[in-house]
Design a protein around this motif. Structure first.
Motif, PDB file in Angstrom:
ATOM      1  N   THR A 106      23.776 -75.094  -3.071  1.00 17.79           N
ATOM      2  CA  THR A 106      23.304 -74.019  -2.194  1.00 17.79           C
ATOM      3  C   THR A 106      22.047 -73.380  -2.771  1.00 17.79           C
ATOM      4  OG1 THR A 106      24.650 -72.368  -3.320  1.00 17.79           O
ATOM      5  CG2 THR A 106      25.633 -73.421  -1.396  1.00 17.79           C
ATOM      6  N   ALA A 107      21.245 -72.808  -1.908  1.00 12.08           N
ATOM      7  CA  ALA A 107      20.079 -72.009  -2.334  1.00 12.08           C
ATOM      8  C   ALA A 107      19.997 -70.824  -1.390  1.00 12.08           C
ATOM      9  CB  ALA A 107      18.812 -72.848  -2.242  1.00 12.08           C
ATOM     10  N   ARG A 108      19.647 -69.665  -1.944  1.00 12.81           N
ATOM     11  CA  ARG A 108      19.695 -68.437  -1.144  1.00 12.81           C
ATOM     12  C   ARG A 108      18.399 -67.632  -1.337  1.00 12.81           C
ATOM     13  NH1 ARG A 108      24.890 -64.800  -2.273  1.00 12.81           N
ATOM     14  NH2 ARG A 108      26.044 -66.719  -1.904  1.00 12.81           N
ATOM     15  N   THR A 109      17.889 -67.060  -0.273  1.00 13.86           N
ATOM     16  CA  THR A 109      16.721 -66.176  -0.375  1.00 13.86           C
ATOM     17  C   THR A 109      17.065 -64.843   0.265  1.00 13.86           C
ATOM     18  OG1 THR A 109      15.331 -68.079   0.079  1.00 13.86           O
ATOM     19  CG2 THR A 109      14.248 -65.947   0.138  1.00 13.86           C
ATOM     20  N   ASP A 110      16.604 -63.769  -0.374  1.00 10.74           N
ATOM     21  CA  ASP A 110      16.780 -62.435   0.189  1.00 10.74           C
ATOM     22  C   ASP A 110      15.592 -62.157   1.113  1.00 10.74           C
ATOM     23  OD1 ASP A 110      17.205 -59.666   0.535  1.00 10.74           O
ATOM     24  OD2 ASP A 110      18.383 -59.731  -1.323  1.00 10.74           O
ATOM     25  N   LEU A 111      15.861 -61.679   2.322  1.00 13.25           N
ATOM     26  CA  LEU A 111      14.749 -61.430   3.259  1.00 13.25           C
ATOM     27  C   LEU A 111      13.799 -60.345   2.733  1.00 13.25           C
ATOM     28  CD1 LEU A 111      16.131 -61.562   6.910  1.00 13.25           C
ATOM     29  CD2 LEU A 111      15.426 -63.402   5.411  1.00 13.25           C
ATOM     30  N   ALA A 112      14.319 -59.473   1.882  1.00 13.29           N
ATOM     31  CA  ALA A 112      13.460 -58.410   1.336  1.00 13.29           C
ATOM     32  C   ALA A 112      12.364 -58.996   0.456  1.00 13.29           C
ATOM     33  CB  ALA A 112      14.307 -57.424   0.536  1.00 13.29           C
ATOM     34  N   ASP A 113      12.550 -60.256  -0.014  1.00 13.99           N
ATOM     35  CA  ASP A 113      11.580 -60.853  -0.939  1.00 13.99           C
ATOM     36  C   ASP A 113      10.461 -61.615  -0.248  1.00 13.99           C
ATOM     37  OD1 ASP A 113      13.051 -59.830  -2.989  1.00 13.99           O
ATOM     38  OD2 ASP A 113      14.209 -61.680  -3.319  1.00 13.99           O
ATOM     39  N   VAL A 114      10.552 -61.788   1.068  1.00 11.33           N
ATOM     40  CA  VAL A 114       9.452 -62.493   1.731  1.00 11.33           C
ATOM     41  C   VAL A 114       8.494 -61.458   2.338  1.00 11.33           C
ATOM     42  CG1 VAL A 114      10.739 -64.622   2.149  1.00 11.33           C
ATOM     43  CG2 VAL A 114      10.726 -62.837   3.894  1.00 11.33           C
ATOM     44  N   GLU A 115       7.285 -61.889   2.609  1.00  8.87           N
ATOM     45  CA  GLU A 115       6.241 -60.940   3.021  1.00  8.87           C
ATOM     46  C   GLU A 115       6.671 -60.130   4.254  1.00  8.87           C
ATOM     47  OE1 GLU A 115       3.461 -60.418   1.266  1.00  8.87           O
ATOM     48  OE2 GLU A 115       2.804 -58.844   2.657  1.00  8.87           O
ATOM     49  N   ARG A 116       7.312 -60.786   5.220  1.00 11.98           N
ATOM     50  CA  ARG A 116       7.713 -60.078   6.428  1.00 11.98           C
ATOM     51  C   ARG A 116       8.667 -58.933   6.088  1.00 11.98           C
ATOM     52  NH1 ARG A 116       7.293 -61.483  11.730  1.00 11.98           N
ATOM     53  NH2 ARG A 116       8.306 -59.971  13.086  1.00 11.98           N
ATOM     54  N   GLY A 117       9.589 -59.210   5.152  1.00 16.29           N
ATOM     55  CA  GLY A 117      10.541 -58.183   4.751  1.00 16.29           C
ATOM     56  C   GLY A 117       9.832 -57.006   4.105  1.00 16.29           C
ATOM     57  N   GLN A 118       8.863 -57.306   3.253  1.00 23.20           N
ATOM     58  CA  GLN A 118       8.138 -56.213   2.583  1.00 23.20           C
ATOM     59  C   GLN A 118       7.327 -55.408   3.595  1.00 23.20           C
ATOM     60  OE1 GLN A 118       6.189 -58.279  -0.634  1.00 23.20           O
ATOM     61  NE2 GLN A 118       8.175 -58.876  -1.483  1.00 23.20           N
ATOM     62  N   LEU A 119       6.737 -56.112   4.557  1.00 23.95           N
ATOM     63  CA  LEU A 119       5.953 -55.420   5.592  1.00 23.95           C
ATOM     64  C   LEU A 119       6.836 -54.513   6.443  1.00 23.95           C
ATOM     65  CD1 LEU A 119       3.555 -58.195   6.892  1.00 23.95           C
ATOM     66  CD2 LEU A 119       2.900 -55.885   6.149  1.00 23.95           C
TER      67      LEU A 119
END
Ligand SMILES: Cc1cc2nc3c(=O)[nH]c(=O)nc-3n(C[C@H](O)[C@H](O)[C@H](O)COP(=O)(O)OP(=O)(O)OC[C@H]3O[C@@H](n4cnc5c(N)ncnc54)[C@H](O)[C@@H]3O)c2cc1C
Length: 472
Positions: A381-394
């Motif tokens: 498995t691999a997981r990404t937090d949406l807060a870590d992508v540019e859209r999340g930060q914006l």
């Protein structure tokens, strides 16, 4: 219609569809479109549950709640979206597609001279909606069963006579309950909890499992639990309802941890049972499974008790064990219609999307990692937090009044290293139902992970979280 059905020489049908929900409606239209003579038998509303008391009104209520509308306006728009629960437009669409329709209850009889026989009885609706005066038998080459499902009533002491709600009442009521207890933390329970809570009802949600959405990966339910608590829903997880009783303001629910809660309304949302009782299946030696579902083969052909396919008999939608969504009912309807016109191919259920339209939205497809591992697969498995992508930060910076908003969401991909393909994906986040859809296609088309990782995704979209997880 009555002239045909009550006349002296009954029509000979190619296909009789019993139940006109999402699945039945599509099966009928597909068969009529290929020149077959089709009769649809519907005991209640043409169009089934989805448009009037399920998907459509629940999504309307959620969208209004998310938009901050007040109860009265949300209810007005819900009823507009659900066509005031009036089925005339759906019935007209079927008629325009060349389908004959009748409001009646259908039941299978033993076939005669290699033709299926269906007993039509007056629907138990009010007299003004009855369309046949008495029972009659129609014969046909093919039958499609699309009789759907109904809320499961748990064997809880005190429920009988309490006047509980199912989603039907919750999505038809015009009176806002001051308080509501929801039994069941699956998709329906979570959606209705969020909608009612944001519209101002005090909501308690009870789930016997330790987390919400228990059929998904544990972290998915945890994220939704955090959000629902922020939306003022009181969660009772890992507890079971022991008994219920009427109380001064509505009902009181006693839990197995010794506590009790009370509310004006009790809503049962603990699952749905296939509607196969009373269909006359025994006349064709078909035995529904313990949960009531009708066993089918890969082409939606109904299986007899000895495992053989009953010629000319199909089942689609919630009444089968394979489907509990409108899109899967529609998919099965096309599989059945294709088989009827001899262009048959087996259904492929590897990529059925499972969506929960809360805010944040849940979009899952394929197997959760835990389930795959329990079945002995060595998945990664691999997981990404949406807060870590540019859209999340914006969004956190620019879409919140303080500039310090919280973005709640993650993507988890599940891969099978032996094949180098995706076998599951869970996405939680804003509009995950839209940007997660590429992952369903990736599973179904067995797109290699390497190719998915090279694929270009627009900047700055949420789907960049998929790229980040693929890089992992
Ligand atoms: C609150 C709620 C929200 C939902 N939201 C979504 C969503 O957002 N997206 C999604 O994909 N799915 C959703 N679902 C699930 C979806 O509603 C069902 O999967 C879908 O309606 C199933 O369609 P169906 O054709 O199997 O049956 P149904 O739509 O249930 O239709 C069955 C029809 O058969 C008729 N019938 C039954 N027995 C007989 C008989 N003997 N003779 C004649 N007629 C008969 C019934 O009157 C009914 O009209 C939701 C469900 C609920 C309860």
């Amino acid at each position: 219609v009555n002239a045909i059905l009550d006349g002296d020489s009954p029509a000979q049908w190619d296909v009789i569809v019993i139940g006109s929900g999402s699945g039945g409606e599509i099966a009928a239209a597909e068969c009529a479109g290929r020149g077959l003579r089709v009769l649809v038998v519907e005991a209640d509303r043409f169009g089934g549950e989805c448009a009037y008391v399920a998907c459509v009104p629940s999504k309307s209520l959620l969208l209004s709640a998310h938009a901050g509308l007040r109860w009265e306006e949300a209810i007005r728009r819900r009823d507009q979206a659900a066509h005031g629960r009036d089925d005339r437009a759906t019935r007209d669409t079927l008629t325009d597609a060349g389908v004959t329709t009748v409001r009646a209850r259908g039941r299978l009889l033993a076939p005669e001279q290699e033709r299926h026989r269906v007993l039509l009885e007056p629907a138990d609706t009010d007299a003004s909606r009855r369309e046949i005066s008495g029972p009659r038998v129609e014969t046909t080459t093919f039958v499609v069963l699309g009789t759907g499902s109904e809320t499961s009533i748990p064997p809880v002491q005190g429920l009988d006579g309490l006047g509980y709600w199912t989603s039907d009442q919750a999505l038809s009521t015009t009176d806002q309950p001051v308080s509501m207890i929801i039994m069941g933390g699956g998709a329906v329970g979570c959606e209705l909890a969020q909608a009612f809570a944001l519209l101002g009802t005090r909501v308690d949600l009870i789930e016997v499992a330790d987390g919400l959405l228990p059929s998904e990966s544990g972290w998915v339910g945890t994220l939704i639990a955090e959000q629902l608590e922020e939306d003022a829903v009181k969660l009772h997880l890992g507890v079971e309802v022991q008994r219920v009783e009427a109380s001064e303001n509505g009902c009181r629910v006693h839990l197995d941890d010794g506590s009790s809660i009370s509310a004006e309304r009790l809503l049962l949302a603990g699952g749905r049972s296939p509607r196969s009782a009373g269909l006359g299946l025994d006349a064709l030696d078909v035995a529904p499974a313990d949960d009531g579902s009708i066993p089918i083969d890969g082409r939606c052909g109904v299986l007899a008790a000895d495992g053989s396919t009953v010629g000319g008999l199909y089942a689609v939608g919630d009444v089968t064990a394979e489907s509990s969504y409108t899109h899967s009912a529609n998919y099965q309807a096309r599989i059945a219609a294709d088989d009827i016109v001899k262009r048959g191919h087996d259904a492929d259920y590897r990529a059925v999307p499972r969506v929960v339209y809360t805010r944040p939205t849940v979009f899952c497809v394929g197997g959760p990692a835990e389930q795959a591992r329990e079945r002995g697969f060595d998945v990664r498995t691999a997981r990404t937090d949406l807060a870590d992508v540019e859209r999340g930060q914006l969004v956190a910076l620019s879409a919140s009044p303080t500039g310090r908003g919280v973005v709640r969401g993650k993507v988890e991909l599940v891969t099978d290293p032996r094949t180098g393909t995706l076998v599951g994906a869970s996405c939680v986040g804003p509009e995950a139902d839209s940007w997660g859809a590429e992952l369903a296609l990736a599973i179904r088309a067995e797109i290699p992970i390497a190719l998915l990782a090279q694929h270009m995704r627009a900047f700055p979209t949420w789907s960049e979280a998929v790229t980040a997880a693929l890089d992992d």
